[in-house]
Motif scaffolding. Structure first.
Motif, short mmCIF file in Angstrom:
data_model
loop_
_atom_site.label_atom_id
_atom_site.label_comp_id
_atom_site.label_asym_id
_atom_site.label_seq_id
_atom_site.Cartn_x
_atom_site.Cartn_y
_atom_site.Cartn_z
N CYS A 29 -48.75 9.75 -141.54
CA CYS A 29 -49.83 9.15 -140.75
C CYS A 29 -49.98 7.66 -140.99
O CYS A 29 -50.33 6.93 -140.10
CB CYS A 29 -51.16 9.84 -141.06
N GLY A 30 -49.79 7.18 -142.18
CA GLY A 30 -49.99 5.76 -142.46
C GLY A 30 -51.40 5.33 -142.11
O GLY A 30 -52.35 6.06 -142.28
N GLN A 31 -51.53 4.12 -141.53
CA GLN A 31 -52.84 3.61 -141.16
C GLN A 31 -53.11 3.78 -139.67
O GLN A 31 -54.06 3.25 -139.16
CB GLN A 31 -52.96 2.14 -141.54
N GLY A 32 -52.29 4.46 -138.97
CA GLY A 32 -52.50 4.66 -137.55
C GLY A 32 -51.51 3.86 -136.75
O GLY A 32 -50.52 3.36 -137.27
N PRO A 33 -51.75 3.72 -135.44
CA PRO A 33 -50.83 3.01 -134.56
C PRO A 33 -50.64 1.57 -135.01
O PRO A 33 -51.43 1.05 -135.79
CB PRO A 33 -51.50 3.07 -133.20
N GLY A 34 -49.64 0.92 -134.50
CA GLY A 34 -49.28 -0.43 -134.92
C GLY A 34 -50.41 -1.44 -134.90
O GLY A 34 -51.08 -1.62 -133.89
N THR A 35 -50.62 -2.06 -136.03
CA THR A 35 -51.58 -3.15 -136.14
C THR A 35 -50.84 -4.39 -136.64
O THR A 35 -49.74 -4.30 -137.18
CB THR A 35 -52.72 -2.83 -137.12
N GLY A 62 -58.53 2.84 -127.86
CA GLY A 62 -58.24 2.91 -129.28
C GLY A 62 -59.35 2.28 -130.08
O GLY A 62 -60.35 1.79 -129.54
N ARG A 63 -59.17 2.31 -131.38
CA ARG A 63 -60.19 1.83 -132.30
C ARG A 63 -60.32 0.30 -132.25
O ARG A 63 -59.32 -0.40 -132.36
CB ARG A 63 -59.83 2.28 -133.71
N ASN A 82 -59.35 -2.75 -144.87
CA ASN A 82 -59.66 -4.17 -145.04
C ASN A 82 -58.48 -5.07 -144.71
O ASN A 82 -57.42 -4.95 -145.31
CB ASN A 82 -60.13 -4.45 -146.47
N GLY A 83 -58.69 -5.96 -143.75
CA GLY A 83 -57.72 -6.99 -143.43
C GLY A 83 -56.44 -6.52 -142.77
O GLY A 83 -55.48 -7.28 -142.70
N ASP A 84 -56.40 -5.28 -142.25
CA ASP A 84 -55.16 -4.79 -141.62
C ASP A 84 -54.97 -5.34 -140.21
O ASP A 84 -53.92 -5.16 -139.62
CB ASP A 84 -55.08 -3.27 -141.64
N GLY A 85 -55.95 -6.02 -139.65
CA GLY A 85 -55.80 -6.65 -138.36
C GLY A 85 -56.30 -5.80 -137.22
O GLY A 85 -57.25 -5.03 -137.35
N ALA A 86 -55.63 -5.93 -136.07
CA ALA A 86 -56.03 -5.23 -134.84
C ALA A 86 -54.83 -4.52 -134.24
O ALA A 86 -53.68 -4.85 -134.56
CB ALA A 86 -56.60 -6.23 -133.84
N LEU A 87 -55.09 -3.56 -133.37
CA LEU A 87 -54.02 -2.87 -132.66
C LEU A 87 -53.25 -3.87 -131.81
O LEU A 87 -53.82 -4.84 -131.29
CB LEU A 87 -54.60 -1.77 -131.77
#
Length: 159
Positions: A29-35, A62-63, A82-87
Protein backbone atom coordinates in the motif's frame (compact mmCIF):
# COMPACT_ATOMS: atom_id res chain seq x y z
CA UNK A 1 -13.48 -27.08 20.05
CA UNK A 2 -12.22 -26.08 16.58
CA UNK A 3 -11.55 -28.82 14.11
CA UNK A 4 -7.87 -29.39 13.36
CA UNK A 5 -6.67 -29.38 9.77
CA UNK A 6 -5.64 -32.86 8.58
CA UNK A 7 -1.87 -33.01 8.19
CA UNK A 8 -1.87 -34.44 4.70
CA UNK A 9 -4.43 -32.04 3.16
CA UNK A 10 -2.31 -28.91 2.87
CA UNK A 11 -4.15 -27.39 5.83
CA UNK A 12 -0.92 -26.00 7.24
CA UNK A 13 -0.39 -23.94 4.15
CA UNK A 14 -3.98 -22.69 4.17
CA UNK A 15 -3.71 -21.46 7.76
CA UNK A 16 -0.90 -19.09 6.77
CA UNK A 17 -2.37 -17.82 3.52
CA UNK A 18 -4.82 -15.39 5.17
CA UNK A 19 -2.28 -13.62 7.40
CA UNK A 20 0.34 -13.68 4.64
CA UNK A 21 -2.09 -12.04 2.20
CA UNK A 22 -2.87 -9.29 4.71
CA UNK A 23 0.84 -8.56 5.32
CA UNK A 24 1.59 -8.47 1.58
CA UNK A 25 -1.36 -6.15 0.97
CA UNK A 26 -0.24 -3.76 3.69
CA UNK A 27 3.35 -3.75 2.44
CA UNK A 28 2.16 -2.93 -1.05
CA UNK A 29 0.00 0.00 0.00
CA UNK A 30 2.74 2.52 0.75
CA UNK A 31 1.39 6.04 1.22
CA UNK A 32 -1.23 5.82 -1.49
CA UNK A 33 -1.29 7.03 -5.09
CA UNK A 34 1.62 9.05 -6.45
CA UNK A 35 2.47 12.19 -4.57
CA UNK A 36 5.27 14.71 -5.03
CA UNK A 37 6.69 17.27 -2.59
CA UNK A 38 5.03 20.69 -2.84
CA UNK A 39 6.16 23.85 -1.10
CA UNK A 40 5.84 27.51 -1.87
CA UNK A 41 5.06 31.02 -0.76
CA UNK A 42 1.84 33.06 -0.53
CA UNK A 43 1.81 36.85 -0.77
CA UNK A 44 -1.05 39.31 -0.77
CA UNK A 45 -0.37 42.73 -2.31
CA UNK A 46 3.33 41.85 -2.19
CA UNK A 47 3.31 41.08 1.56
CA UNK A 48 3.94 37.50 2.82
CA UNK A 49 0.86 35.87 4.38
CA UNK A 50 2.21 34.27 7.56
CA UNK A 51 -0.90 32.64 9.01
CA UNK A 52 -3.66 30.50 7.57
CA UNK A 53 -3.79 27.40 5.37
CA UNK A 54 -3.26 26.42 1.75
CA UNK A 55 -5.26 23.47 0.35
CA UNK A 56 -4.89 21.64 -2.97
CA UNK A 57 -8.00 19.72 -4.15
CA UNK A 58 -7.30 17.20 -6.96
CA UNK A 59 -9.46 17.91 -10.02
CA UNK A 60 -9.64 14.16 -10.76
CA UNK A 61 -10.76 13.44 -7.18
CA UNK A 62 -8.84 12.04 -4.25
CA UNK A 63 -7.51 13.23 -0.95
CA UNK A 64 -6.70 16.95 -0.73
CA UNK A 65 -3.35 18.22 0.50
CA UNK A 66 -3.03 20.99 3.10
CA UNK A 67 -0.31 23.05 4.68
CA UNK A 68 -0.02 25.84 7.21
CA UNK A 69 1.35 29.23 6.27
CA UNK A 70 4.36 30.33 8.29
CA UNK A 71 7.24 32.81 8.33
CA UNK A 72 7.79 34.55 5.01
CA UNK A 73 4.46 33.15 3.73
CA UNK A 74 6.03 29.70 3.28
CA UNK A 75 4.02 26.47 3.20
CA UNK A 76 4.65 22.75 2.73
CA UNK A 77 1.82 20.40 1.75
CA UNK A 78 0.87 17.06 3.30
CA UNK A 79 -1.63 14.49 1.99
CA UNK A 80 -1.03 11.14 3.69
CA UNK A 81 1.86 12.05 6.03
CA UNK A 82 3.93 15.07 7.07
CA UNK A 83 5.51 16.81 4.10
CA UNK A 84 4.71 14.11 1.52
CA UNK A 85 3.24 16.73 -0.84
CA UNK A 86 0.16 16.46 -3.04
CA UNK A 87 -1.28 13.98 -5.52
CA UNK A 88 0.08 14.32 -9.06
CA UNK A 89 -2.08 16.24 -11.53
CA UNK A 90 -4.26 19.34 -11.62
CA UNK A 91 -5.66 20.95 -8.48
CA UNK A 92 -8.05 23.67 -7.42
CA UNK A 93 -6.37 25.73 -4.71
CA UNK A 94 -7.78 27.58 -1.72
CA UNK A 95 -6.04 29.95 0.67
CA UNK A 96 -7.77 30.73 3.93
CA UNK A 97 -6.20 33.37 6.15
CA UNK A 98 -7.99 35.35 8.85
CA UNK A 99 -7.31 36.79 12.27
CA UNK A 100 -9.47 37.59 15.28
CA UNK A 101 -9.76 41.23 16.30
CA UNK A 102 -10.63 42.21 19.91
CA UNK A 103 -10.04 38.64 21.08
CA UNK A 104 -8.61 38.26 24.57
CA UNK A 105 -5.13 36.77 24.74
CA UNK A 106 -5.09 33.02 25.34
CA UNK A 107 -4.82 32.06 29.03
CA UNK A 108 -1.35 31.14 30.28
CA UNK A 109 -2.60 28.58 32.80
CA UNK A 110 -5.68 26.64 33.84
CA UNK A 111 -6.31 28.93 36.81
CA UNK A 112 -6.16 31.97 34.52
CA UNK A 113 -8.63 30.26 32.14
CA UNK A 114 -11.03 29.56 35.01
CA UNK A 115 -10.84 33.15 36.25
CA UNK A 116 -11.64 34.39 32.71
CA UNK A 117 -14.78 32.27 32.47
CA UNK A 118 -17.00 35.28 33.11
CA UNK A 119 -19.57 36.15 30.42
CA UNK A 120 -17.94 37.61 27.30
CA UNK A 121 -18.11 41.36 26.78
CA UNK A 122 -20.86 42.66 24.49
CA UNK A 123 -18.33 43.58 21.80
CA UNK A 124 -16.80 40.15 21.19
CA UNK A 125 -14.03 39.22 18.83
CA UNK A 126 -14.54 39.68 15.09
CA UNK A 127 -12.86 37.89 12.21
CA UNK A 128 -10.86 39.89 9.69
CA UNK A 129 -9.78 38.28 6.45
CA UNK A 130 -6.07 38.73 5.79
CA UNK A 131 -6.64 37.80 2.15
CA UNK A 132 -10.06 38.27 0.53
CA UNK A 133 -12.59 35.62 1.57
CA UNK A 134 -13.12 34.56 -2.06
CA UNK A 135 -9.77 32.71 -1.98
CA UNK A 136 -11.04 30.40 0.79
CA UNK A 137 -13.55 28.49 -1.40
CA UNK A 138 -12.89 26.21 -4.38
CA UNK A 139 -15.81 27.71 -6.31
CA UNK A 140 -14.56 31.29 -6.06
CA UNK A 141 -10.77 31.23 -5.58
CA UNK A 142 -9.88 30.92 -9.26
CA UNK A 143 -6.52 29.48 -8.16
CA UNK A 144 -5.14 26.33 -9.79
CA UNK A 145 -1.87 24.40 -9.76
CA UNK A 146 -0.40 21.33 -11.44
CA UNK A 147 1.74 18.94 -9.40
CA UNK A 148 4.33 16.97 -11.37
CA UNK A 149 6.83 14.29 -10.36
CA UNK A 150 9.84 15.66 -8.49
CA UNK A 151 9.94 18.76 -6.31
CA UNK A 152 7.32 21.45 -6.90
CA UNK A 153 7.80 25.09 -5.84
CA UNK A 154 4.53 26.98 -6.31
CA UNK A 155 4.09 30.67 -5.50
CA UNK A 156 0.87 32.63 -5.20
CA UNK A 157 0.99 36.46 -5.37
CA UNK A 158 -2.61 37.45 -4.72
CA UNK A 159 -3.87 40.84 -5.91
Amino acid sequence: MPKAWPEGSGGRRLRWMGPAAIVLTLLGCGQGPGTAPVSGVVQFDGVPVTQGTVSFYPVAGGRPATGKLGPGGAFELSTFGNGDGALLGGHKVTISAMELINAPPPPKSLSEEISQSAPPPKAGPKARWIVPEKYSAQATSGLTATVVGGTNLIEFDLP
